[in-house]
Write a protein that holds these residues in place. Structure first.
Motif, PDB file in Angstrom:
ATOM      1  N   GLY A 733       7.912  41.521   6.089  1.00 26.74           N
ATOM      2  CA  GLY A 733       8.736  42.674   5.767  1.00 26.74           C
ATOM      3  C   GLY A 733      10.219  42.388   5.647  1.00 26.74           C
ATOM      4  N   THR A 734      10.654  41.159   5.871  1.00 26.59           N
ATOM      5  CA  THR A 734      12.065  40.798   5.776  1.00 26.59           C
ATOM      6  C   THR A 734      12.299  39.990   4.514  1.00 26.59           C
ATOM      7  OG1 THR A 734      12.249  40.756   8.184  1.00 26.59           O
ATOM      8  CG2 THR A 734      13.998  39.693   6.933  1.00 26.59           C
ATOM      9  N   ASN A 735      13.286  40.404   3.731  1.00 27.71           N
ATOM     10  CA  ASN A 735      13.590  39.755   2.464  1.00 27.71           C
ATOM     11  C   ASN A 735      14.697  38.727   2.662  1.00 27.71           C
ATOM     12  OD1 ASN A 735      15.141  39.620  -0.299  1.00 27.71           O
ATOM     13  ND2 ASN A 735      13.144  40.514  -0.773  1.00 27.71           N
ATOM     14  N   TYR A 736      14.459  37.521   2.163  1.00 27.99           N
ATOM     15  CA  TYR A 736      15.442  36.434   2.255  1.00 27.99           C
ATOM     16  C   TYR A 736      15.783  35.963   0.846  1.00 27.99           C
ATOM     17  CZ  TYR A 736      13.851  36.201   7.120  1.00 27.99           C
ATOM     18  OH  TYR A 736      13.519  36.507   8.408  1.00 27.99           O
ATOM     19  N   ARG A 737      17.050  35.598   0.645  1.00 27.61           N
ATOM     20  CA  ARG A 737      17.488  35.110  -0.655  1.00 27.61           C
ATOM     21  C   ARG A 737      18.702  34.200  -0.484  1.00 27.61           C
ATOM     22  NH1 ARG A 737      18.043  39.866  -4.224  1.00 27.61           N
ATOM     23  NH2 ARG A 737      16.265  40.661  -3.019  1.00 27.61           N
ATOM     24  N   PRO A 738      18.997  33.337  -1.460  1.00 27.64           N
ATOM     25  CA  PRO A 738      20.172  32.468  -1.360  1.00 27.64           C
ATOM     26  C   PRO A 738      21.449  33.286  -1.159  1.00 27.64           C
ATOM     27  CG  PRO A 738      18.734  31.717  -3.124  1.00 27.64           C
ATOM     28  CD  PRO A 738      18.174  33.027  -2.656  1.00 27.64           C
ATOM     29  N   GLY A 739      22.342  32.740  -0.339  1.00 27.14           N
ATOM     30  CA  GLY A 739      23.576  33.429  -0.011  1.00 27.14           C
ATOM     31  C   GLY A 739      23.561  34.060   1.359  1.00 27.14           C
ATOM     32  N   MET A 740      22.369  34.177   1.953  1.00 32.06           N
ATOM     33  CA  MET A 740      22.271  34.719   3.306  1.00 32.06           C
ATOM     34  C   MET A 740      22.509  33.620   4.341  1.00 32.06           C
ATOM     35  SD  MET A 740      18.967  37.213   3.106  1.00 32.06           S
ATOM     36  CE  MET A 740      19.019  38.785   2.234  1.00 32.06           C
ATOM     37  N   THR A 741      22.922  34.043   5.522  1.00 36.29           N
ATOM     38  CA  THR A 741      23.144  33.121   6.632  1.00 36.29           C
ATOM     39  C   THR A 741      22.111  33.384   7.714  1.00 36.29           C
ATOM     40  OG1 THR A 741      25.519  32.942   6.191  1.00 36.29           O
ATOM     41  CG2 THR A 741      24.766  32.352   8.395  1.00 36.29           C
ATOM     42  N   LEU A 742      21.483  32.318   8.209  1.00 39.36           N
ATOM     43  CA  LEU A 742      20.424  32.414   9.204  1.00 39.36           C
ATOM     44  C   LEU A 742      20.852  31.770  10.517  1.00 39.36           C
ATOM     45  CD1 LEU A 742      17.393  31.278   7.007  1.00 39.36           C
ATOM     46  CD2 LEU A 742      18.186  33.615   7.392  1.00 39.36           C
ATOM     47  N   GLY A 755      23.173  28.585   9.342  1.00 45.17           N
ATOM     48  CA  GLY A 755      22.990  27.863   8.096  1.00 45.17           C
ATOM     49  C   GLY A 755      22.980  28.818   6.915  1.00 45.17           C
ATOM     50  N   LEU A 756      23.659  28.428   5.843  1.00 46.24           N
ATOM     51  CA  LEU A 756      23.712  29.228   4.621  1.00 46.24           C
ATOM     52  C   LEU A 756      22.562  28.821   3.696  1.00 46.24           C
ATOM     53  CD1 LEU A 756      25.344  31.224   2.749  1.00 46.24           C
ATOM     54  CD2 LEU A 756      26.461  29.178   1.833  1.00 46.24           C
ATOM     55  N   ILE A 757      21.776  29.790   3.261  1.00 48.65           N
ATOM     56  CA  ILE A 757      20.669  29.491   2.349  1.00 48.65           C
ATOM     57  C   ILE A 757      21.235  29.138   0.983  1.00 48.65           C
ATOM     58  CG2 ILE A 757      18.571  30.353   1.261  1.00 48.65           C
ATOM     59  CD1 ILE A 757      18.216  32.285   3.534  1.00 48.65           C
ATOM     60  N   VAL A 758      21.030  27.897   0.564  1.00 55.07           N
ATOM     61  CA  VAL A 758      21.443  27.456  -0.770  1.00 55.07           C
ATOM     62  C   VAL A 758      20.302  27.640  -1.758  1.00 55.07           C
ATOM     63  CG1 VAL A 758      22.303  25.513  -2.135  1.00 55.07           C
ATOM     64  CG2 VAL A 758      23.047  25.798   0.243  1.00 55.07           C
ATOM     65  N   ASN A 759      19.121  27.192  -1.366  1.00 58.88           N
ATOM     66  CA  ASN A 759      17.935  27.346  -2.208  1.00 58.88           C
ATOM     67  C   ASN A 759      16.727  27.660  -1.333  1.00 58.88           C
ATOM     68  OD1 ASN A 759      18.819  26.868  -4.933  1.00 58.88           O
ATOM     69  ND2 ASN A 759      19.103  24.705  -4.384  1.00 58.88           N
ATOM     70  N   ILE A 760      15.737  28.297  -1.942  1.00 55.18           N
ATOM     71  CA  ILE A 760      14.448  28.524  -1.294  1.00 55.18           C
ATOM     72  C   ILE A 760      13.424  27.719  -2.085  1.00 55.18           C
ATOM     73  CG2 ILE A 760      12.713  30.201  -0.600  1.00 55.18           C
ATOM     74  CD1 ILE A 760      14.909  32.306  -0.538  1.00 55.18           C
TER      75      ILE A 760
END
Length: 809
Positions: A733-742, A755-760
């Motif tokens: 139920g949680t949406n992740y995409r590049p540009g988010m920080t985890l 960490g910053l999501i660069v690519n999935i």
């Protein structure tokens, strides 16, 4: 062009419909819950839950080229018909899929397909029963017209080709046409559909529970005269025992329960880690499988709360969830089950004992004898007990028989503290906890002013539950709709009165703040933030619970640069945020529990010193019990009412669509049970959500930055292999995409690492990983209540299943 089947990797020539036919006939795929379609064409790893979305994607992104020619070598002509020679000539044919096992559409299979269609309709709470029946009737007529036309055309063509019309195969073909022209035979009405579900063993009918007899005014339809008519008031009950048996026997559920265990590392993650579970006679007994149930009670207005019919059709709902499964599953509204429903007026008149009488009998049996299940991995007896009961403060006090006035002398259900002491109490006092002996003595006094107890609780009849061992608190109402609403107003009004900022500057900061992906739907409204509302802090905030949570968390970043570090109002906000960091955390260590006790004491002392003309509210008092409650039952966020109140939306929608208020509890119960039976029929109850992969593009691994590092993380994938770079993925139920920080870990000095999501990255096996650029954590800024980070040179690969927390920024 040929499409690749994601199940068996076979090439299926022809348009997308041939691939769908292959999936249905060979792999038994249907367009129902629990089925996921994966593209896997030309390296694409996009996923879909609806077959028509899958077909549209194939047609638009991977279109079929009609000019591609496929030899008809695999065309099977074993029908045994005496066709003219020119029909069997070798020709080049398009759209011919490879031979697949013939699907036997007998009467049972046809009825199952029709029922799948009906179940899809019944799970849409935006349709009334009459609308569903109309859709079924129109669909049946359309199918009949189409099949009749195909039959006539086929028979005419065969007759033109001089085929023997009395041949057994032709007679059988005509019979099939006639049978397929009425796919909904026996499923035309809601009654026959329920009968089919009952025969399949997946429907549990609600039972009417008589509460008492009353007289209601009714109008004679012939004369128009008003008469007093005798009517039996009823509640609706759904058997807990029958529901649990069906749910536990669903594929994979009992294995999930048996494999869910505590971890003895000092970290409280769920109910299993608390003292209550570890000391419970049945729950901590490894010789028997016992399901801990979390009950919930709340009243819900099924019509416009501002309309003329408010309170008339108000209902009280009893839900329950299972606490021996992972929280990410138990918190889903789809896995929250209805136990009973009754009109609020009937509960007030006849009492909880009358409404819950059949439920108490069922729960007693579940405590002692349980129920028998027979699955592939376990055959034996399963028991169930009421572990805790949650709800808002008013609902729980009403259900438990405590006073419903929080201005009373003894309004707390956890401890027996007098109101005069409550308004200044800053820390917990264990010697005031309510015990069974104290409860029985207070109950015998029959004096609510001296005890806070109005009546006995019906749930006390259970051998494994007592109200004095119910430790649940509701952090949503206590904090987000209570303490936060009050204190944010006081703090903002204090800052404005001190000329730190103006109301226009505040609203401008709230409107222009970048909330990112995670809170884009929870933006606080500025319509209710006025000087007049801030001067009335005891009034409603005008924000929903999720909006208030968002406002409190981001307020330091919005206006922190305008406020001096030593501002006394600001210090109160920071202490409140420190408390909330632990209170809303899904995991709590023992050290954090002790720290929370000190924070709550400091917060209350600071509040009383900053606002000497005010006293602590009852919701402030409930906070002092939080550290003890965490020790007993684990993190508080797993017991809050936010998700349960989301369940109300289903019933509000049903009431709006059906507009049938003759017996509103029965209408609610029937629609809920129909929806549950459809999900049981589709085996989608308590089924973990699969990884959903969005749009993206395929790339050769060697063309990506740090290709060797990526190849190592994917089990030494060759550099000429292909990876899919997804624009987004959705997990639980949680949406992740590049540009988010985890959040990716903790440092040696206990600071979070980000960490910053660069690519999935997604491979052919649907294994998804985050390609991250690591932030360097400088420290934690107390004034802004935020981490200070800077971009670092390091990159890393993180498996999606290894996230420390689903929170992102």
């Amino acid at each position: 062009m040929a499409y690749t089947c994601f199940k068996c990797k076979q090439l299926i020539p022809g348009p997308p419909k041939n691939l769908i036919t292959h999936l249905r006939n060979v792999h038994a795929y249907t367009n129902g819950p629990g089925f996921q379609y994966i593209c896997c064409q030309e390296g694409c790893q996009r996923t879909f839950h609806q077959v028509w979305s899958f077909i549209r994607h194939l047609s638009n992104v991977h279109p079929y080229n009609v000019n591609d020619v496929v030899p008809a070598d695999n065309v099977d002509n074993d029908a045994g018909l005496d066709l003219p020679d020119h029909i069997n000539d070798d020709v080049e044919m398009n759209d011919v899929p490879p031979p697949v096992p013939e699907r036997n559409l007998d009467d049972d299979e046809l009825k199952r397909l029709a029922m799948d269609f009906v179940c899809q309709l019944k799970q849409m709470n935006c349709l009334s029963l009459s609308a569903m029946n109309r859709i079924i009737q129109c669909s049946s007529q359309m199918f009949g017209d189409i099949i009749t036309h195909l039959k006539a055309t086929t028979m005419r063509t065969l007759n033109h080709l001089n085929v023997d019309m009395n041949h057994d195969e032709i007679v059988s073909l005509q019979s099939d046409f006639d049978r397929l022209s009425t796919p909904f035979a026996g499923l035309e009405t809601d009654l026959t559909q329920k009968q089919f579900l009952e025969d399949s063993g997946m429907y549990i009918a609600p039972v009417s529970v008589p509460l008492g007899v009353k007289f209601v005014p009714t109008v004679d339809p012939k004369t128009g005269d008003l008469h007093q008519t005798q009517k039996t008031a009823t509640a609706q009950y759904i058997s807990v025992k029958s529901t649990l048996k069906l749910v536990v026997e669903q594929p994979g559920v009992i294995e999930m329960m048996m494999n869910y265990r505590t971890q003895n590392d000092g970290v409280l993650r769920d109910f299993h880690d608390g003292e209550y579970y570890r000391r419970h006679r049945l729950l901590n007994n490894e010789d028997v499988i016992t399901i801990p149930l979390l009950l919930y009670f709340d009243e819900c207005e099924t019509v416009n709360p501002l309309g003329s019919k408010r309170t008339v059709h108000k209902c009280g709902f009893f839900y329950y969830t299972l606490k021996n499964i992972e929280p990410k599953l138990s918190c889903s509204n789809a896995n929250c089950f209805l136990m009973a429903v009754s009109k609020t007026s009937d509960i007030s008149e006849y009492g909880y004992a009358a409404v819950l009488a059949p439920a108490i009998a069922d729960l007693k049996e579940l405590e002692t004898t349980g129920f028998h299940i027979d699955t592939d991995v376990f055959t034996g007896t399963v028991k169930a007990v009421v572990a805790q009961v949650t709800g808002d403060n008013l609902g729980l006090n009403s259900l438990f028989g405590f006073t419903e006035s929080f201005r009373a002398n003894y309004s707390c259900r956890i401890c027996k503290v007098h109101r005069d002491d409550m308004i200044s109490q800053v820390e917990d006092k264990p010697d005031l906890y309510r015990t069974r002996e104290m409860y029985e003595a207070d109950l015998a006094q029959h004096d609510v002013t001296l005890t806070g107890i109005k009546s006995p609780c019906a749930l006390n009849d259970l051998s494994e539950f007592h109200v004095t061992s119910n430790f649940v608190v509701d952090i949503m109402h206590d904090l987000l709709e209570g303490v936060c609403s009050l204190e944010v107003k006081l703090i903002l009004n204090g800052l404005i009165q001190s000329n730190v900022l103006t109301i226009d500057e505040l609203n401008a900061q709230i409107k222009s703040f970048n909330y990112g992906f995670c809170d884009s739907h929870n933006k606080p409204t500025t319509n209710t933030i006025t000087e007049l509302s801030l001067r009335n802090p005891d009034g409603a905030s005008g924000q929903s619970a999720s909006q208030m949570w968002c406002l409190v968390r981001y307020l330091p970043l919005m206006i922190g640069h305008m406020v001096d570090e030593n501002n006394e109002y600001w210090q109160l906000l920071i202490v409140l945020l420190k408390c909330m960091d632990i209170i809303f955390s899904p995991t709590v260590t023992l050290g954090e529990k002790f720290y929370l006790k000190e924070l709550i004491r400091d917060h209350h002392n600071y509040f009383l010193a900053l606002f000497p003309h005010r006293h602590l509210k009852p919701k402030h008092h409930f906070m002092v019990h939080y550290p003890m409650v965490i020790r007993k039952i684990g993190p508080l966020v797993h017991f809050w009412t936010m998700r349960f109140e989301g369940k109300h939306n289903f019933f509000k929608r049903i009431a709006h669509v059906t507009c049938n208020f003759k017996n509103i509890p029965k209408t609610m119960a029937l629609r809920h049970q129909t929806d549950l039976s459809c999900r049981l029929y589709a085996h989608s109850v308590l089924k973990p959500k699969v990884l959903e992969i969005g749009t993206g593009s395929s790339h050769i691994l060697a063309t990506l930055d740090n290709a060797e590092l990526i190849a190592t993380s994917f089990a030494n994938m060759p550099l000429y292999g292909e990876l899919y770079l997804a624009n987004w993925i959705e997990m639980q139920g949680t949406n992740y995409r590049p540009g988010m920080t985890l959040i990716i870990g903790r440092s040696d000095n206990d600071l979070f690492l980000f960490g910053l999501i660069v690519n999935i990255l997604v491979d052919d096996n649907q294994d998804a990983k985050f390609y991250l650029r690591r932030w360097k954590t400088i420290g934690f800024d107390e004034h802004f209540h935020a981490y200070e980070v800077e971009e670092g040179p390091d990159v890393s690969i993180l498996n999606c299943d290894d996230l420390l927390d689903s929170i992102y920024f």
